[in-house]
Motif scaffolding. Structure first.
Motif, PDB file in Angstrom:
ATOM      1  N   THR A 194      -3.224   4.540   8.579  1.00 49.31           N
ATOM      2  CA  THR A 194      -3.995   5.605   8.940  1.00 49.31           C
ATOM      3  C   THR A 194      -3.655   6.027  10.408  1.00 49.31           C
ATOM      4  O   THR A 194      -3.404   7.081  10.746  1.00 49.31           O
ATOM      5  CB  THR A 194      -5.433   5.688   8.445  1.00 49.31           C
ATOM      6  N   VAL A 213      -0.346   7.175   6.792  1.00 49.82           N
ATOM      7  CA  VAL A 213      -1.272   7.643   5.492  1.00 49.82           C
ATOM      8  C   VAL A 213      -2.299   8.644   6.069  1.00 49.82           C
ATOM      9  O   VAL A 213      -2.740   8.642   7.216  1.00 49.82           O
ATOM     10  CB  VAL A 213      -1.879   6.405   4.949  1.00 49.82           C
ATOM     11  N   ASP A 273      -1.750   9.894  -4.723  1.00 45.04           N
ATOM     12  CA  ASP A 273      -3.171   9.594  -3.782  1.00 45.04           C
ATOM     13  C   ASP A 273      -3.810   8.535  -4.769  1.00 45.04           C
ATOM     14  O   ASP A 273      -3.863   8.359  -6.041  1.00 45.04           O
ATOM     15  CB  ASP A 273      -3.832  10.922  -3.666  1.00 45.04           C
ATOM     16  N   TYR A 320      -6.639   7.903  -0.112  1.00 43.94           N
ATOM     17  CA  TYR A 320      -5.298   7.884   0.757  1.00 43.94           C
ATOM     18  C   TYR A 320      -4.200   8.523   0.110  1.00 43.94           C
ATOM     19  O   TYR A 320      -4.009   8.607  -1.094  1.00 43.94           O
ATOM     20  CB  TYR A 320      -5.131   6.518   0.918  1.00 43.94           C
ATOM     21  N   SER A 321      -3.415   9.058   0.883  1.00 43.11           N
ATOM     22  CA  SER A 321      -2.226   9.733   0.704  1.00 43.11           C
ATOM     23  C   SER A 321      -1.282   9.382   1.694  1.00 43.11           C
ATOM     24  O   SER A 321      -1.383   9.128   2.929  1.00 43.11           O
ATOM     25  CB  SER A 321      -2.332  11.429   0.820  1.00 43.11           C
ATOM     26  N   ILE A 322       0.092   9.259   1.128  1.00 44.15           N
ATOM     27  CA  ILE A 322       1.145   8.810   2.094  1.00 44.15           C
ATOM     28  C   ILE A 322       1.777  10.016   2.757  1.00 44.15           C
ATOM     29  O   ILE A 322       1.882  11.146   2.183  1.00 44.15           O
ATOM     30  CB  ILE A 322       2.423   8.065   1.447  1.00 44.15           C
ATOM     31  N   CYS A 379       0.828  -1.209   0.088  1.00 45.33           N
ATOM     32  CA  CYS A 379      -0.054  -0.037  -0.018  1.00 45.33           C
ATOM     33  C   CYS A 379       0.842   1.225  -0.011  1.00 45.33           C
ATOM     34  O   CYS A 379       0.602   2.238  -0.801  1.00 45.33           O
ATOM     35  CB  CYS A 379      -0.934  -0.189   1.259  1.00 45.33           C
ATOM     36  N   LEU A 380       1.776   1.180   0.971  1.00 47.95           N
ATOM     37  CA  LEU A 380       2.756   2.250   0.809  1.00 47.95           C
ATOM     38  C   LEU A 380       3.583   2.643  -0.477  1.00 47.95           C
ATOM     39  O   LEU A 380       3.753   3.661  -0.976  1.00 47.95           O
ATOM     40  CB  LEU A 380       3.827   2.360   2.072  1.00 47.95           C
ATOM     41  N   LEU A 412      -4.844  -0.252   5.372  1.00 52.47           N
ATOM     42  CA  LEU A 412      -4.942   1.098   5.148  1.00 52.47           C
ATOM     43  C   LEU A 412      -5.477   1.811   6.573  1.00 52.47           C
ATOM     44  O   LEU A 412      -4.958   2.764   6.898  1.00 52.47           O
ATOM     45  CB  LEU A 412      -6.097   1.387   3.998  1.00 52.47           C
ATOM     46  N   LEU A 418       1.096   3.997  -2.836  1.00 55.01           N
ATOM     47  CA  LEU A 418       0.721   5.525  -2.733  1.00 55.01           C
ATOM     48  C   LEU A 418       1.930   6.377  -2.852  1.00 55.01           C
ATOM     49  O   LEU A 418       1.779   7.492  -3.016  1.00 55.01           O
ATOM     50  CB  LEU A 418       0.336   5.698  -1.172  1.00 55.01           C
ATOM     51  N   GLY A 425       5.394   7.817   6.394  1.00 52.95           N
ATOM     52  CA  GLY A 425       4.966   6.695   5.518  1.00 52.95           C
ATOM     53  C   GLY A 425       6.131   6.468   4.631  1.00 52.95           C
ATOM     54  O   GLY A 425       6.577   5.281   4.474  1.00 52.95           O
TER      55      GLY A 425
END
Length: 185
Positions: A49, A54, A15, A70-72, A7-8, A45, A11, A76
């Motif tokens: 968060t 995130v 986004d 979602y944004s890193i 996921c990271l 996620l 991202l 992150g």
């Protein structure tokens, strides 16, 4: 690589919604790194968060529930790079095709021939995916990684084209199995 790291990684390109993350993980440039399902992405996620790695913003959509984007964060990115610097696990390779090949004598030449042709079609589709997937990537290692994947798939396809008949002969009951180990080395 964990789903968290995947996921990271996704991202780090920009986004994305959970759906977009899953699509990148299953069909996009990240499909070769790890398996990720909706059932694993959303908990990852949520944890990212809560850990401050995130952020999430809700975006209203007419007639639909708000979508989460979602944004890193900088933290992150730091954790992701730290994770990349750790010794990686061995690559995993699982092949239903090889299970069929293992039992070539029991399933017979028709099944083996179909399995070989199906596997070659799958590899050609993966090669097409790799060669068609030529969007601009900000990471300089992207072209190298893509070329590595193409080389692996090309070798596999070449091996099947060159040595597939040997497996069919084994399925036909040929008593002396040809040795293709030397060709692979």
């Amino acid at each position: 690589m964990s789903v968290r790291s995947l996921c990271l990684a996704i991202l780090s390109f920009g986004d994305a919604t959970g759906y977009e993350i899953r699509k990148e993980a299953t069909e996009g440039r990240f499909c070769y790194f790890d398996d990720a399902s909706f059932g694993s992405i959303y908990p990852a996620l949520a944890k990212l968060t809560s850990d401050g790695l995130v952020t999430v913003q809700e975006e209203a959509q007419p007639g639909k529930p708000a979508r989460k984007i979602y944004s890193i964060t900088d933290a992150g990115r730091e954790e992701f790079i730290t994770t990349l610097c750790e010794p990686q696990a061995a690559d995993t390779f699982k092949s239903p095709f090889l299970l069929v090949a293992l039992y070539a004598e029991q399933v017979g030449p028709d099944v083996i021939h179909r399995a070989i042709e199906r596997r070659k079609e799958q590899i050609r589709a993966e090669l097409k995916h790799l060669t068609d997937h030529d969007d601009a990537c900000p990471h300089k290692g992207s072209d190298w990684a893509q070329s590595y994947g193409i080389a692996c798939m090309s070798f596999t396809l070449g091996y099947l084209e060159t040595h597939g008949d040997e497996l069919i002969r084994i399925a036909e009951g040929e008593t002396t199995a040809p040795s293709s180990r030397a060709a692979a080395e």
